[in-house]
Structures are given as C-alpha cells and as structure tokens.
Write an enzyme that holds these catalytic residues in place. Structure first.
Site, PDB file in Angstrom:
ATOM      1  N   LYS A  22       0.786  -0.709   0.184  1.00 10.76           N
ATOM      2  CA  LYS A  22       0.031   0.018   0.356  1.00 10.76           C
ATOM      3  C   LYS A  22       1.149   1.609  -0.041  1.00 10.76           C
ATOM      4  O   LYS A  22       0.798   1.989  -1.000  1.00 10.76           O
ATOM      5  CB  LYS A  22      -1.190   0.056   1.188  1.00 10.76           C
ATOM      6  CG  LYS A  22      -1.732   1.268   1.198  1.00 10.76           C
ATOM      7  CD  LYS A  22      -2.804   0.778   2.894  1.00 10.76           C
ATOM      8  CE  LYS A  22      -4.013  -0.165   2.050  1.00 10.76           C
ATOM      9  NZ  LYS A  22      -5.363   0.062   3.448  1.00 10.76           N
ATOM     10  N   ARG A  91      -3.681   2.225   8.895  1.00  5.92           N
ATOM     11  CA  ARG A  91      -3.584   1.681   8.148  1.00  5.92           C
ATOM     12  C   ARG A  91      -2.728   0.672   7.627  1.00  5.92           C
ATOM     13  O   ARG A  91      -1.811   1.241   7.847  1.00  5.92           O
ATOM     14  CB  ARG A  91      -4.485   1.837   6.427  1.00  5.92           C
ATOM     15  CG  ARG A  91      -5.688   2.754   6.497  1.00  5.92           C
ATOM     16  CD  ARG A  91      -6.101   3.183   5.113  1.00  5.92           C
ATOM     17  NE  ARG A  91      -7.155   3.568   4.351  1.00  5.92           N
ATOM     18  CZ  ARG A  91      -8.554   3.482   4.390  1.00  5.92           C
ATOM     19  NH1 ARG A  91      -8.593   2.466   4.743  1.00  5.92           N
ATOM     20  NH2 ARG A  91      -9.095   4.723   4.324  1.00  5.92           N
ATOM     21  N   GLY A 100      -8.236  -6.913   5.181  1.00  4.50           N
ATOM     22  CA  GLY A 100      -8.675  -7.869   6.262  1.00  4.50           C
ATOM     23  C   GLY A 100      -8.115  -8.578   7.047  1.00  4.50           C
ATOM     24  O   GLY A 100      -9.190  -8.781   8.408  1.00  4.50           O
ATOM     25  N   MET A 102      -5.099  -7.379   9.374  1.00  4.68           N
ATOM     26  CA  MET A 102      -4.828  -6.349   9.999  1.00  4.68           C
ATOM     27  C   MET A 102      -5.588  -4.633  10.276  1.00  4.68           C
ATOM     28  O   MET A 102      -6.854  -5.292  10.062  1.00  4.68           O
ATOM     29  CB  MET A 102      -3.378  -6.210   9.619  1.00  4.68           C
ATOM     30  CG  MET A 102      -2.270  -6.949   9.157  1.00  4.68           C
ATOM     31  SD  MET A 102      -0.773  -6.961   8.862  1.00  4.68           S
ATOM     32  CE  MET A 102      -1.113  -6.641   7.761  1.00  4.68           C
ATOM     33  N   ARG A 335      -3.797  -0.834  -6.521  1.00  7.85           N
ATOM     34  CA  ARG A 335      -2.294  -2.304  -6.802  1.00  7.85           C
ATOM     35  C   ARG A 335      -3.329  -2.727  -7.697  1.00  7.85           C
ATOM     36  O   ARG A 335      -4.011  -2.799  -8.389  1.00  7.85           O
ATOM     37  CB  ARG A 335      -2.802  -3.049  -5.147  1.00  7.85           C
ATOM     38  CG  ARG A 335      -4.143  -3.155  -5.050  1.00  7.85           C
ATOM     39  CD  ARG A 335      -4.211  -3.913  -3.555  1.00  7.85           C
ATOM     40  NE  ARG A 335      -5.984  -4.091  -3.525  1.00  7.85           N
ATOM     41  CZ  ARG A 335      -6.638  -3.902  -1.669  1.00  7.85           C
ATOM     42  NH1 ARG A 335      -5.810  -4.132  -1.405  1.00  7.85           N
ATOM     43  NH2 ARG A 335      -7.421  -4.491  -2.220  1.00  7.85           N
ATOM     44  N   HIS A 451      -3.032 -41.486   0.942  1.00 10.68           N
ATOM     45  CA  HIS A 451      -2.777 -42.340  -0.345  1.00 10.68           C
ATOM     46  C   HIS A 451      -3.777 -42.270  -0.960  1.00 10.68           C
ATOM     47  O   HIS A 451      -3.188 -41.678  -2.293  1.00 10.68           O
ATOM     48  CB  HIS A 451      -3.300 -44.125   0.229  1.00 10.68           C
ATOM     49  CG  HIS A 451      -2.924 -44.669  -1.133  1.00 10.68           C
ATOM     50  ND1 HIS A 451      -4.199 -44.983  -2.067  1.00 10.68           N
ATOM     51  CD2 HIS A 451      -2.023 -45.387  -2.079  1.00 10.68           C
ATOM     52  CE1 HIS A 451      -4.115 -46.100  -2.049  1.00 10.68           C
ATOM     53  NE2 HIS A 451      -2.648 -45.934  -2.373  1.00 10.68           N
ATOM     54  N   ARG A 637      10.908 -48.175 -13.624  1.00 16.69           N
ATOM     55  CA  ARG A 637      11.271 -48.702 -12.345  1.00 16.69           C
ATOM     56  C   ARG A 637      10.839 -50.019 -11.492  1.00 16.69           C
ATOM     57  O   ARG A 637       9.577 -50.855 -12.028  1.00 16.69           O
ATOM     58  CB  ARG A 637       9.944 -48.210 -10.741  1.00 16.69           C
ATOM     59  CG  ARG A 637      11.052 -47.754  -9.488  1.00 16.69           C
ATOM     60  CD  ARG A 637      10.760 -46.738  -8.689  1.00 16.69           C
ATOM     61  NE  ARG A 637       9.077 -47.110  -8.629  1.00 16.69           N
ATOM     62  CZ  ARG A 637       7.750 -46.698  -6.953  1.00 16.69           C
ATOM     63  NH1 ARG A 637       8.636 -45.614  -7.385  1.00 16.69           N
ATOM     64  NH2 ARG A 637       7.076 -47.194  -7.309  1.00 16.69           N
ATOM     65  N   SER A 789      17.315 -40.435 -11.259  1.00 16.91           N
ATOM     66  CA  SER A 789      15.511 -39.797 -10.600  1.00 16.91           C
ATOM     67  C   SER A 789      15.548 -40.526  -9.019  1.00 16.91           C
ATOM     68  O   SER A 789      15.958 -40.450  -8.990  1.00 16.91           O
ATOM     69  CB  SER A 789      14.531 -40.729 -11.667  1.00 16.91           C
ATOM     70  OG  SER A 789      13.295 -40.152 -11.281  1.00 16.91           O
ATOM     71  N   GLY A 791      13.759 -39.511  -5.904  1.00 18.04           N
ATOM     72  CA  GLY A 791      12.223 -40.205  -5.843  1.00 18.04           C
ATOM     73  C   GLY A 791      12.341 -39.196  -4.575  1.00 18.04           C
ATOM     74  O   GLY A 791      12.157 -39.410  -3.458  1.00 18.04           O
ATOM     75  N   ASP A 794       9.931 -40.123  -0.971  1.00 15.26           N
ATOM     76  CA  ASP A 794      10.838 -41.309   0.406  1.00 15.26           C
ATOM     77  C   ASP A 794      11.980 -40.463   0.028  1.00 15.26           C
ATOM     78  O   ASP A 794      12.082 -40.741   1.551  1.00 15.26           O
ATOM     79  CB  ASP A 794      10.938 -42.754  -0.814  1.00 15.26           C
ATOM     80  CG  ASP A 794      10.326 -43.815  -0.673  1.00 15.26           C
ATOM     81  OD1 ASP A 794       9.804 -43.507   0.091  1.00 15.26           O
ATOM     82  OD2 ASP A 794      10.212 -44.383  -0.831  1.00 15.26           O
ATOM     83  N   CYS A 857      11.084 -37.441 -10.112  1.00 13.07           N
ATOM     84  CA  CYS A 857       9.473 -38.364 -10.487  1.00 13.07           C
ATOM     85  C   CYS A 857       8.510 -37.968  -8.939  1.00 13.07           C
ATOM     86  O   CYS A 857       7.649 -39.126  -8.848  1.00 13.07           O
ATOM     87  CB  CYS A 857      10.294 -39.659 -10.807  1.00 13.07           C
ATOM     88  SG  CYS A 857      10.869 -40.726  -9.687  1.00 13.07           S
ATOM     89  N   TYR A 877      14.654 -33.033 -16.477  1.00 18.54           N
ATOM     90  CA  TYR A 877      13.291 -33.219 -16.797  1.00 18.54           C
ATOM     91  C   TYR A 877      12.727 -34.117 -14.986  1.00 18.54           C
ATOM     92  O   TYR A 877      13.290 -33.367 -14.290  1.00 18.54           O
ATOM     93  CB  TYR A 877      12.655 -34.143 -17.459  1.00 18.54           C
ATOM     94  CG  TYR A 877      13.355 -35.808 -17.289  1.00 18.54           C
ATOM     95  CD1 TYR A 877      12.750 -36.834 -15.660  1.00 18.54           C
ATOM     96  CD2 TYR A 877      14.325 -36.577 -16.957  1.00 18.54           C
ATOM     97  CE1 TYR A 877      12.515 -37.828 -15.517  1.00 18.54           C
ATOM     98  CE2 TYR A 877      14.126 -37.492 -16.362  1.00 18.54           C
ATOM     99  CZ  TYR A 877      13.909 -38.616 -15.976  1.00 18.54           C
ATOM    100  OH  TYR A 877      14.384 -39.643 -14.920  1.00 18.54           O
TER     101      TYR A 877
END
Length: 900
Positions: A22, A91, A100, A102, A335, A451, A637, A789, A791, A794, A857, A877
């Site tokens: 602002k 303000r 809205g 603060m 803005r 899952h 895989r 790749s 993962g 995990d 992946c 990739y």
C-alpha cells in the site's frame, strides 16, 4: 541512523519490501502527480524491530512528529486543532496483500473539542458527530480490544428506538447520544477512557497495527498463502478525506478491467455521500461506476483518465479506491488487482496485443495453480445443494456418483456405466481398481498427501479426505454424519476445490480448457461452442502454454503405469514417461502369483511357474506401454513395494489360527506353512524393510523376469519398425554395490535376448536417488548409473524421519499451526533439507559423469514451487501425474523466464 519513516513523495512502487504494497503504491501515485491525500509510511523495519524488542523503537516517535508536521503544513490544519482539525487514518500495508487481516483506524484526531471545529468547518454537524462515533467504535475495537459487538448492539438499539433502518438516517442529536454511549462502553470494557489526546490516539493506533501482524487470523492467512511471518507490516498515516459530506461527495472502488473476465470497460461501484467502509460493509446498495457520470461528470472524466494512466503505468489490471470530497477527486489506493484464473490468462494476452508487455512478461502473469483451476470441472454455482459435511480438499474437481465401499462394486458399476464415489475410512494400494473406476474418492481419514490424495491427483480424480465427522461402516455399507445416514447406492457429490460433500445429485459443468489440453485447439474451441468468452480463454491458454514450451529448458514427463495413462499423458503434452511403477501391475488377481513367489521354496516348481506366468503378463504390459510411447523415453522402475503388500495379513492369519485352536481343531499343513512363512517375513517397519533393490536381491528371479519381459517387448517392437525407448530404473539403492549387482545381471539378460532376437538396442540402466546415502555417494553411484531419478517422496520421508501416511493427520496440523513449516514438505520440496540433497546428488553425480541425465519423479514433479527449484538445480526433466503435465509445462517455462 535507521530511517523508519518515508513521506509519500520519497518512495516508489519498487519499495514494497520496505514500504509494504500500500505504501509503495501510494508513493508511486504521488510520484505520478495524482491527487493523493498527503501522508507518510512507517517501514516494515520498524515493525520487525517492534516485534524483536517488544516495544516501539525510540527513534520512531520523533520521526513521526517531523513527518506529521510536514503533512499539517501542506494541509493548513493541525492534528486535533479545536477550530480546524486535521484528521488522519492509520492503515496496515504488508508487502503482500492481506485483505481484512490487519487493523485500520480512521478519523484519528477527533475529540470532544475538535468534533465541534469539524462541524463548524464542514458546515455539517451530522457528518462531524458520525465521524466521531466511528472513531470511538473503531478505536475501541481494534486498539483497546473492546468486543465490537457491544458497539453494534448499541447502534442497533438506537436505530430501533428511532424507528430507522440505516445508519445515515440517524440525526446529529442521535449520533451525539451514541458517542456518549460508545465512550461509556469503552471505559467499562477497556478499563480506561477513550483518549482525548490526538497524539496518543495516533501512537496507540500505530502500535495496534504492528500488533495486528501477529493476530491469529493474520497468521492463518499467511500460512494459507505461504507468506513469511518475518516480513512484518508497514503502517500508512494519511490525511482523511471524506465522501460523506453531502451529495457532492462520495466514495468507490473500481478496476481498469473486469477482474472476473478480463474484459476492458468501466467496472466498479460507488456510493454518494458515504465513506469507504460503507461500500465494503454493504449497508447500502451501491451504484455501478458509470452512474458517477450523472452525479459528477468532472470527477468521472478525471477518474477514467487516471484509470487509463495507472493501467498503462503498471501494465496490468489495477484495483483502485477513491473518494470525492465536495467535488474534489482523491486517490486513496491502487494495486495490481486480484483476478480469476480465466481473467489472468485473458488479461496477459490482451496486454501483449496492446503492446504493453511481451510474451515473456505475460508468462509471469499466470501460474500453474490458475491453470489447474481452469482444468477441473466444477459444480454449477446456481444449483441448489444440500451440505453433508466439509473436509480437506485434496484433489480439485467436481464428482457426483453413487456411494460404493469396495473395489468390486466400483468396477461393476463402472462396467454398467454408472458413476460412483468410492468411500473408505482410508485407502491403500489394494483400492486402486476401485479408485480407477470411481468418479471421485471420499475418505474419513488422511491428509493432502495421503494415499487417497496422491493417487487421486495422479489420476486427475476428485478427492476429499479427512472427513472427521464421517462415520464409515464399510462392511455394513453405510455412512453417517450426525443423524443423517446414507447407504450404498445413495448419490453424493464431492467438491475437490472446497472440500464440501453434498447429498444428492449436483449438476456438473465440464471444462473446455481440459478438452483443449487433451484434444487440441480445434476440439477446445468446438467445446466452447458459441461462448466467445470461453473461446477467447482457450486461445489465451494456448498462446501462453505454447510460449512456455518454447522457453522452458526442463523436459516434462509423466508418471504412468497403464497404456491409458500413458496416452492421456501424451495428449497433455508429456515428452515421455519418467516413472512407470511396475508394482501397480502386480495387484488384483496377479497378487496371488507374487505371494506364491515369495512363500514358495527357492527351487520349487510352484515358484518357477509363478515367475513364468508373471513374465508372460509383464511382456504384454510392456509391449502395450512401449507401443503407446513409440519414440519417447519410458523409465521403468523395477518392482518396489514393501514386502507386506504381497503377503497375507499376519493378524488375520493369527486370529484364524487362534479360533481353530480354541475350537480344538488343528491347522492344516498348508495353513501352518503359510503362517510360519509370514511370521518369518513380518517386518515392524516395512517401508524401510524388504523392498526395492533389496527385494530384487533377496528374491532371485523377480527382477530378472521384469528385465527379460522388457527386453523382449522392446526388441519385438523394434523388429516391427517401431522406436521403443525403455530405461531400466533400480529403486531404493543405497550402495553402488547393490546397483552394480543388479546391473551385471541385467546386462547379461539383455545380451541374451539381443542375441535371440538378432536386434541391437541400447538399454540405459539407472537408479532412483531416494535415500540420503544415495545422494551423498552419488559420485560412486554414477559409475554404474546411466541416469538418476530423484524419488523425492521417499527422500522426504527419510530426510525428515516422517512416515507420510502417519504424520499427515497428526503431526502436520500442529507443525503448520506453530509455523514449524508453512506447507507440508510432501507438497512442496523442502529446499533447505531435501532440496540440498537433490542438489548435492546432482553435483556429485555429474562430477563423475558430466552428461549424467537427471530427473525427478516424486510428487513434487508437478508442484509449481518445486519445479522452479529443479530448474535452478539444472535437472533435465520433471515427471508428474498426467493431469499435472500442462501445469508442469507452464511452470517450467515460467521458471526459465524468471531465471533470465
């Protein structure tokens, strides 16, 4: 000395970090020579210092005094002067808009004396006392912590006594009475009088804005919007101008384009003889902005000219607040305006066509999240709906169908052409057939990366998860929320954008954008039919996505396990498959074959027969997949499930044995053999147990059948003249010796098949980097890997020590609430931890092989923020679910543009 205060004339729009959004924009409008009420901005540095030391910095008060004096000189009025008072607003204004969230205080400077001077100067006694009652009300609520309902009750009571409906119908005498009552409410509730000293009002107001940065609603908003808690807010002190001084005054909000559609025109609302808060509060019906021309043509023409100037200056849609005081137009705020996803794409290309921006800049004006919103079907907003419950929106879209509780019912219904919603307490890999058959998934447990959520997003299925109110009786086939009970076959609708669950059928509208993405521009335009607005949207999306493809360096692949998924991924623009999860090919009826391999003796005929049958099935799987992917890489895989997913449930076996013993019966030899084998193989933490490369080494023949099947399918297709491009990926590798052992075996098998088919072909062999040790020893792994790749699913689990399915509904809500992290590390990559291992693995792998191909992946492959990180990490990739491929394409292009 630290400079804590800037006059509006000292800043510009590029100083948002220091002046907040602002303040920076007020400074920019001042710089442009627009009519901005004078004022100054207290910096975010001051707020951060306030939070650090628990009080206002000593240097702030004299700086405020100096800058206030400058404003008083410009306006020819003094704060709180009893004859001609200057009034100011206080303000908030953080770097990022937090509407809205603060505090704001208006009309500071009024007291029992200056209100009389304001009445005299304005010639409007009612206006003066209305301004005073607003100050007492707002100050008590936002600064002194008085319950705002106390003031509202008093206001309602006096209107009822006077027999009026609206605030503006109260007389000056009524408002004088109300001020007395408001001050008494303040004294009783706050334990102190409303301050009469205007400077005390100002100082307390400034401190209240600082404090409002850490209100619960502000913190919740920042968590949702991923805004850092450390930024702090600026405070803007500005001369008050009044739109409620008569019929030649007014206030309004306008947009330089329609924020819903993006179309150019005159958009906004006005209220004559009103203050800005009246427009927002909706206490009176507003008029369209075009009506201002009939009220005040001079101000209307001036406003339109300013709107045009601001849009050309900001080169974007602008959201503007203004006030007219006695025919004088004042600009209170501007803005870059928020807009719908559809408007964002339209406006970006419109600005290109108007010569204001180029295509690179246009690409930065849209996001993958906005594209996602355009892709999912939605419930008809005009339709009547009956809400059952509301939970966590896990995978966007709108789905309607009959309730089913298991795979069998879902599959049968799908075969019969009936749409169903699979309802479970929680899902597991065995539920995949039902999830594929269902229109959407609803679970009573789980979080956004459970899952159900992950698989649903991967398939482009709508999902709502973690519906705690929902009691699911899967065997008895009914669900219950409170007193309402629904049974198998009853129809429900789920909204994956809001988390809402509805009773009964709800009309769904399809997305023409999805049709375009899946079938091409002509099909998309045909789906838009005669809707010119939708047709324009599709053309805009096509232009921007095409430019993103031209600019991006990252290739985009898909995670796909079936020919249908592969074809869908290609239709969405995937350049290959980065993850084909073969364990998904062993579920359903095939699971028994894997169980036989695991439980049968090593050299037994039963195991040999099971392996041979699995190899036959795998050959057909790979042939179908490679045929679809002709000419494009497909990373396969090798099987990677926890061992327990292919074994009978130990608890059920133990219960069966106990019941038989209690009944005096003996277990059969076969049951006893199975029970002993399952006990022997049982693992306390199977996700860190016998899976991935370990399973392949401990169960000779399992990897071999897959490698042979893949080689045979590849060589067969090559003989047919096709161009299959498989890549073999070894999962859960932690040691180069594990990888080396598998590679040696694989190369021997491949050589044998090449000799048999008499066809030469290259089979790249790489590994997943999903353990910290793999990333740390990546220079060693690269000796035996043709590609990596990452993962990251995990890798995130092992870096954090989190079991994803366990922590989503337990630890994460508390962690996010307490700002341990702002977003789940399973949704957006943890750059400081997990991301650092990805960077390390990439650098160390390429220190051994400079041209080592690197991909991602994990679930993060489709997350916009993560894609930008992978671009900077110089991966080759990303791979994501088919439905997220267009998003990944767009964000990869944006990453390239933003990286320069």
């Amino acid at each position: 000395m630290v400079k804590y205060v800037y006059r509006f004339s000292e800043g510009d729009k590029d100083m948002k970090d220091l002046l907040g959004g602002k303040g920076a924009n007020l400074a920019e409008m001042t710089k442009l020579g627009l009519p901005v009420p004078p004022g100054f901005t207290i910096t975010t540095d001051a707020c951060r210092e306030y939070m650090k030391q628990g009080g206002v910095p000593a240097e702030l008060a004299p700086a405020v005094t100096e800058n206030l004096a400058s404003v008083e000189e410009k306006m020819g009025r003094k704060l709180g002067d009893p004859d001609n008072p200057l009034l100011v607003s206080v303000r908030s204004g953080a770097k990022f808009s937090m509407p809205g969230m603060m505090n704001t205080v208006l009309n500071i400077g009024l007291n029992d004396e200056s209100v009389l001077g304001l009445a005299k100067v304005s010639g409007n006694e009612r206006f003066a006392w209305d301004s005073y009652r607003r100050l007492v009300q707002m100050f008590g609520d936002t600064v002194l912590g008085v319950d705002g309902a106390l003031y509202l009750d008093a206001l309602d009571n006096i209107k009822e006594r006077r027999g009026v409906h609206f605030d503006h119908e109260l007389s000056a005498e009524d408002l004088k009475e109300l001020v007395v009552e408001f001050k008494q409410i303040t004294k009783e509730a706050a334990g102190r009088d409303f301050p009469q000293d205007p400077r005390e009002q100002l100082d307390l107001g400034i401190e209240a804005v600082f404090l409002s940065w850490n209100t619960e609603r502000a913190k919740i908003y920042r968590r949702r919007e991923r805004i850092s808690d450390d930024l702090g807010t600026a405070v803007n002190v500005q001369t008050m101008v009044f739109g409620n001084m008569g019929e030649d005054s007014g206030t309004g909000v306008c947009f330089t384009r329609d924020p819903s559609t993006g179309h150019s025109g005159v958009y906004g609302d006005i209220l004559m003889n009103a203050q800005g808060e009246d427009v927002v509060a909706g206490i009176r019906n507003t008029e369209p902005l075009v009506e201002l021309e009939t009220h005040d043509k001079k101000s209307y023409d001036e406003l339109l000219a300013i709107m045009d100037k601001l849009e050309k200056h900001y080169q974007d849609l602008c959201d503007i607040e203004f006030t007219i005081e006695h025919g004088k137009l004042w600009m209170l705020q501007t803005r870059v305006g928020k807009r719908t996803a559809a408007a964002a794409f339209r406006i970006a290309t419109q600005l290109v066509d108007e010569g204001l921006i180029d295509m690179d800049e246009a690409l930065t004006r849209v996001t993958g999240e906005q594209l996602t919103q355009l892709m999912f079907p939605q419930f008809d907003a005009k339709a009547k709906k009956t809400l059952l419950t509301k939970a966590m929106a896990a995978s966007p879209g709108a789905a309607v169908g009959e309730i089913v509780f298991n795979n069998e019912d879902a599959v049968v219904a799908a075969e019969e052409g009936r749409k169903v919603i699979l309802v479970r307490r929680e899902t597991n890999p065995d539920d995949l057939p039902g999830m594929v058959a269902a229109e959407g998934i609803l679970t009573a447990r789980g979080g956004k990366t459970s899952h159900a959520a992950v698989v649903a997003r991967g398939m482009g299925k709508t999902a709502v998860v973690g519906a705690e109110e929902l009691v699911v009786k899967e065997k008895k086939k009914f669900i219950q929320v409170g007193d309402q009970v629904l049974h198998h076959g009853d129809v429900i609708g789920i909204d994956g954008m809001t988390g809402e669950v509805f009773v009964g059928d709800v009309p769904v509208t399809d997305s023409a954008v999805t049709t375009y993405l899946a079938e091409g521009l002509e099909a998309g335009l045909a789906a838009a039919a005669d809707d010119e607005m939708v047709a324009d949207l599709i053309k805009s999306v096509d232009r921007l996505l095409t430019h993103a493809d031209h600019r991006r360096r990252l290739a985009v692949r898909a995670n796909a396990d079936t020919p249908d998924d592969a074809a869908r991924a290609l239709s969405f623009g995937a350049q290959g498959i980065g993850l084909c999860r073969t364990e998904h090919m062993f579920l359903g009826e095939r699971r028994a074959l894997v169980e036989r391999v695991i439980l049968s003796p090593a050299e037994s005929q039963a195991r040999a027969e099971a392996l041979a049958e699995l190899e036959r099935l795998q050959f057909a799987d790979f042939e179908d997949m490679l045929r679809v992917m002709n000419g494009r890489e497909m990373t396969v895989r090798l099987i990677d499930p926890p061992l327990h997913e292919f074994l009978p449930d130990l608890t059920q076996l133990e219960v069966k044995a106990a019941v038989q013993r209690a009944q005096g019966e003996e277990l059969s030899a076969e049951d006893r053999k199975v029970l002993e084998a399952v006990r022997r193989l049982h693992e306390t933490n199977p996700m860190l147990g016998t899976r991935g490369v370990r399973l392949g080494i401990l169960l000779p023949g399992l990897f071999a059948l897959q490698i042979r099947a893949l080689a045979q399918a590849t060589l067969k297709l090559k003989k047919e003249g096709l161009d299959p491009r498989p890549e073999i990926m070894v999962p859960l590798v932690g040691s180069v010796r594990e990888l080396h052992k598998v590679r040696v075996e694989a190369e021997a098998l491949i050589r044998s098949e090449i000799a048999a088919f008499e066809v030469e072909h290259d089979f790249p062999i790489g590994c997943m980097v999903e353990l910290p040790r793999a990333a740390i020893t990546a220079d060693d792994l690269a000796r035996d890997a043709d590609f990596f790749s990452f993962g990251t699913n995990d890798l995130t689990q092992t870096v954090w020590g989190f079991s994803r399915d366990d922590v989503e509904g337990t630890i994460f809500p508390t962690y996010i609430e307490n700002s341990v992290f702002g977003v789940s590390p399973f949704e957006t990559i943890d750059q400081r931890g997990v991301g650092e291992l990805v960077r390390m693995g990439a650098q160390r792998g390429r220190s051994t092989k400079p041209n080592l191909k690197l991909g991602i992946c994990g679930e993060h492959g489709g997350d916009p923020d993560s894609i930008h990180f992978f671009h900077k990490t110089d991966l080759n990739y990303v791979s994501c679910s088919p439905f997220r491929v267009p998003v990944a394409r767009l964000e990869a292009g944006r990453a390239a543009v933003l990286d320069g």
